[in-house]
Design an enzyme around this catalytic site. Structure first.
Site, short mmCIF file in Angstrom:
data_model
loop_
_atom_site.label_atom_id
_atom_site.label_comp_id
_atom_site.label_asym_id
_atom_site.label_seq_id
_atom_site.Cartn_x
_atom_site.Cartn_y
_atom_site.Cartn_z
N CYS A 2 48.07 3.43 -4.08
CA CYS A 2 48.78 2.95 -3.35
C CYS A 2 50.34 3.28 -3.32
O CYS A 2 50.60 4.04 -4.21
CB CYS A 2 49.46 1.02 -2.53
SG CYS A 2 47.77 0.54 -2.13
N ARG A 27 47.00 11.06 -3.15
CA ARG A 27 46.64 9.68 -3.56
C ARG A 27 45.40 9.19 -3.74
O ARG A 27 45.24 7.88 -3.93
CB ARG A 27 48.06 8.81 -4.02
CG ARG A 27 49.54 9.37 -4.66
CD ARG A 27 50.12 8.61 -5.27
NE ARG A 27 49.88 7.43 -5.66
CZ ARG A 27 49.94 6.54 -6.97
NH1 ARG A 27 50.53 8.27 -7.74
NH2 ARG A 27 50.85 5.72 -7.30
N TRP A 74 46.15 1.10 0.31
CA TRP A 74 44.55 1.32 0.10
C TRP A 74 44.15 -0.06 0.02
O TRP A 74 44.55 -0.98 -0.99
CB TRP A 74 44.87 1.78 -1.28
CG TRP A 74 43.62 2.59 -2.11
CD1 TRP A 74 42.64 3.54 -1.15
CD2 TRP A 74 42.79 2.22 -2.86
NE1 TRP A 74 41.22 3.92 -2.03
CE2 TRP A 74 41.18 2.97 -2.70
CE3 TRP A 74 42.47 0.53 -3.69
CZ2 TRP A 74 39.95 2.11 -3.86
CZ3 TRP A 74 41.42 0.92 -4.40
CH2 TRP A 74 39.82 1.96 -3.96
N ASN A 100 52.12 -2.59 -4.74
CA ASN A 100 50.93 -2.18 -4.96
C ASN A 100 50.65 -2.61 -6.31
O ASN A 100 50.93 -3.53 -6.74
CB ASN A 100 50.56 -0.21 -5.79
CG ASN A 100 51.74 0.43 -4.21
OD1 ASN A 100 51.65 0.99 -4.10
ND2 ASN A 100 52.37 1.68 -5.21
N GLY A 101 49.15 -2.75 -6.31
CA GLY A 101 48.17 -3.48 -7.22
C GLY A 101 47.94 -5.69 -6.70
O GLY A 101 47.61 -5.14 -5.22
N GLU A 481 29.40 14.85 -15.40
CA GLU A 481 30.42 15.43 -14.40
C GLU A 481 29.56 15.64 -13.31
O GLU A 481 30.96 15.91 -12.24
CB GLU A 481 31.33 15.89 -14.97
CG GLU A 481 32.88 16.43 -14.65
CD GLU A 481 33.46 15.80 -14.48
OE1 GLU A 481 34.44 16.08 -13.62
OE2 GLU A 481 32.68 14.49 -14.52
N LYS A 485 30.95 15.16 -9.39
CA LYS A 485 31.79 15.86 -9.04
C LYS A 485 31.21 16.16 -7.17
O LYS A 485 32.02 16.16 -6.33
CB LYS A 485 32.11 17.20 -9.01
CG LYS A 485 33.33 17.46 -10.11
CD LYS A 485 34.78 17.59 -9.77
CE LYS A 485 35.25 16.94 -10.45
NZ LYS A 485 35.16 15.29 -11.16
N GLU A 488 31.45 12.83 -5.18
CA GLU A 488 32.50 11.94 -4.49
C GLU A 488 33.29 12.75 -3.48
O GLU A 488 34.10 12.11 -2.62
CB GLU A 488 34.06 11.98 -5.51
CG GLU A 488 33.82 13.16 -6.44
CD GLU A 488 35.01 12.29 -7.74
OE1 GLU A 488 35.34 11.55 -8.09
OE2 GLU A 488 34.69 13.90 -9.10
N HIS A 504 11.13 9.42 -18.13
CA HIS A 504 11.26 8.30 -18.19
C HIS A 504 11.86 7.88 -16.50
O HIS A 504 12.50 6.77 -16.85
CB HIS A 504 12.52 7.65 -19.00
CG HIS A 504 11.89 7.70 -21.08
ND1 HIS A 504 10.19 7.64 -21.56
CD2 HIS A 504 11.74 8.96 -21.47
CE1 HIS A 504 10.53 7.78 -22.34
NE2 HIS A 504 11.23 8.93 -22.57
N LYS A 603 43.48 9.20 -6.42
CA LYS A 603 44.02 9.32 -7.32
C LYS A 603 43.85 9.15 -9.27
O LYS A 603 43.70 8.84 -9.62
CB LYS A 603 44.68 10.36 -7.56
CG LYS A 603 45.46 11.55 -8.64
CD LYS A 603 43.76 12.75 -8.49
CE LYS A 603 44.89 13.81 -9.63
NZ LYS A 603 43.50 14.60 -10.07
#
Length: 608
Positions: A2, A27, A74, A100-101, A481, A485, A488, A504, A603
């Site tokens: 947020c 963000r 958010w 925010n939070g 990674e 990428k 996401e 396996h 973000k």
């Protein structure tokens, strides 16, 4: 996550707040709103969706006033709808609040307020806090906010206005970043410096348990007991040009291409070539103290966790010291074994990641020495650790981290070099390592010069619904990674595995529709990964391989290859990660995805 921005000054607040919210769009958010004081009351305007929806609403209904608060939300409590968007008001409509939070005891507070006759219009914990402030308001907004927050459990960054005090904004933080902007006869509050950088570079960073009162004549910082606190004014080093796209289609692409320079900035001034070591004064650790460390714990989340895994290989191989890499979200709820001889390294691009911040606080409580690797100067983690390194990669706007990742690995390489030289690494070996480090920016530039080859690969594989990324040794974390990428930003399901683990379980997934990406430079485990490629090909899988230039063996086996320049094994992840960033980017573009603001992501994750 947020975004918060607030303004008190002589100018109209609405355009300033909207521009501040636009600067924080990167963000991640799902609704936006603002509240403007006009001397006669509070005008609240909000809308679900992108900021443009709110802007369109305001074209025919722009509230006038020179004091206001703005927010991008958010969703946590309640779906992303207009009623759940911020600001929220108390039952009188005279107080408006953005937040925010997460207020963890909101349910208990709400139950008590309902019993006292309150009614609520949203599903949010924020509206509960607004009602609580309103109930406690007795003519002094500062005291009402402080009293309400003393009853609150959880994380918050808030800004509050009251129609009865039309020249005042009160803001407070606990676990969610806030800063004060000090301009010419005007004052700001923001959760991100980018929101106010157009107006001032002078900022005051709030710490947990602190609140600020903005008026037309100035600002004052207090704690929740309403006692004054003296805070230094800091200067932001970067400017607006660094957070604009600069002709690139997306911020992510711009930041991928910035890596030669951002990595140079990370390394600059630290490498002592003659001595074969690194100068890291920011660690605030003397050589004797570093020699007393008998164990290292690296804690991080997401991409930063992947860089930590690479750091584990570097530190154990070079410095011969045991290293564990912990998800910060798990570390904080375990009973971790750390003591005064443990060095805990926290990695976070933003320096505000809630779980990572909680992890270092737990480590400090247990007596460990803490070091931070962060990119944002003045961030909470940077202020709370015992020492650390700023990455100096520059602002990273794209939600999917790219240049911060390579800078994190570069910083870990320097730390590994420093500790190794204090222990057993020879000066000649140190010089060789520095020489290889110094070559990396130019080698990244060579890779980027051939980005068109990666784009063609993306065209071939953009329609795949699943992908498997495989690597061994220090490039296993690169497989993780690369898969992260892709999923996401393109929403393609992808998984990363150590190549030997393929047998396996994941080998059952392989068929002609499953692209398998091998990170396969010519290193100590090259022959092993060749065998893994053979196994995939035997089952009809399509292989994309990142190889060292001149590797004819894998070129013969793979369906497609992308060669990278030769470097030391331990430094190869900095090079192998770049084509994977480009691949994910071009796949996402071809699938029509929002590259810079992928769905459901933020973000900076400042709540659990």
């Amino acid at each position: 996550m947020c975004g918060i921005v607030a303004y008190v000054g002589p100018r109209q607040a609405t355009p300033i707040l909207l521009e501040g919210l636009r600067r924080m769009e990167y963000r991640g958010y799902d609704s936006a709103g603002l509240a403007i004081l006009n001397g006669q009351g509070i005008k609240v305007r909000k809308a679900a969706g992108k900021l443009s929806v709110l802007v369109d609403k305001l074209k025919t209904d722009t509230p006038a006033g020179t004091v206001g608060i703005g927010h991008t939300r958010w969703a946590t409590h309640g779906a992303p709808t207009t009623p759940n968007a911020h600001p929220h008001t108390d039952r009188s409509g005279r107080i408006a609040l953005i937040h925010n939070g997460i207020i963890e005891n909101a349910g208990t507070i709400k139950k008590a307020l309902l019993q006292r006759g309150h009614t609520f219009q949203s599903e949010t914990d924020t509206e509960v806090l607004a009602h609580l402030v309103g109930e406690l308001y007795k003519g002094n907004l500062e005291e009402a906010v402080a009293a309400a927050l003393r009853d609150v459990d959880g994380a918050y960054g808030i800004a509050v206005v009251c129609a009865d005090e039309p020249d005042v904004v009160v803001a407070a933080r606990n676990g969610s970043p806030l800063l004060v902007g000090v301009g010419e006869n005007e004052f700001f509050v923001a959760s991100d410096a980018s929101a106010i950088l157009e107006h001032t570079r002078s900022v005051v960073y709030l710490d947990d348990g602190e609140m600020v009162v903005l008026t037309r004549s100035g600002y004052r910082v207090r704690n929740l007991a309403v006692r004054s606190i003296e805070k230094p004014v800091n200067q932001i080093e970067w400017d607006l040009a660094t957070i604009e796209r600069g002709g690139y289609q997306h911020f992510m692409l711009k930041e991928i291409y910035e890596q030669p320079e951002s990595l140079k900035n990370t390394l600059r001034g630290h490498l002592l070539e003659e001595e074969g070591t690194a100068r890291l004064k920011g660690l605030n650790l003397a050589d004797e103290e570093l020699n007393q460390v008998d164990r290292i714990v690296i804690t991080a989340c997401g991409t930063s966790w992947h860089s930590g895994l690479i750091g584990e290989y570097m530190l154990e191989e070079m410095a011969r010291i045991p290293v564990e890499v912990e998800y910060a979200s798990e570390f904080r709820y375990r009973n971790p074994v750390v003591d005064r001889r443990t060095l805990v390294i926290a990695i976070s691009q933003s320096g505000e990641t809630a779980d990572t911040l909680a992890a270092i606080r737990e480590a400090k409580r247990r007596g460990a020495r803490t070091v931070g690797l962060v990119n944002v100067v003045g961030s909470t983690i940077a202020r709370e650790v015992d020492g650390g390194l700023y990455l100096r990669a520059g602002p990273e706007v794209g939600v999917a981290s790219t240049k911060a990742f390579s800078s994190q690995v570069g910083a870990l390489a320097m730390l590994a070099l420093r500790i190794a030289r204090l222990r057993h690494l020879s000066v000649l070996q140190g010089r060789q390592f520095i020489e290889a480090l110094n070559q990396l920016p130019d080698q990244i530039a060579q890779i980027l010069a051939r980005a068109g080859e990666v784009e063609k690969l993306a065209e071939r594989f953009a329609n795949a619904q699943n992908a498997l990324y495989l690597g061994r040794g220090v490039n296993f974390p690169v497989a993780l990674e690369g898969a992260l990428k892709l999923k996401e930003i393109s929403y393609v399901h992808a998984e990363g595995y150590p190549a030997a683990e393929m047998k396996h379980g994941p080998i059952a997934l392989i068929d002609e529709n499953m692209p398998v990406v091998f990170i396969a430079p010519k290193d100590a485990v090259h022959s092993k990964i060749v065998s893994n490629i053979e196994e995939v090909k035997a089952r009809g899988g399509r292989v994309i391989a990142l190889i060292t230039e001149g590797d004819a063996e894998i070129t013969r086996l793979a369906d497609a290859t992308f060669p990278i320049p030769e470097t030391l094994d331990l430094l190869s992840p900095i090079l192998t990660s770049v084509p994977l960033q480009l691949f994910a980017y071009h796949v996402a573009v071809r699938r029509g995805c929002n590259v810079d603001q992928p769905r459901n992501l933020a973000k900076s994750v400042t709540v659990e």
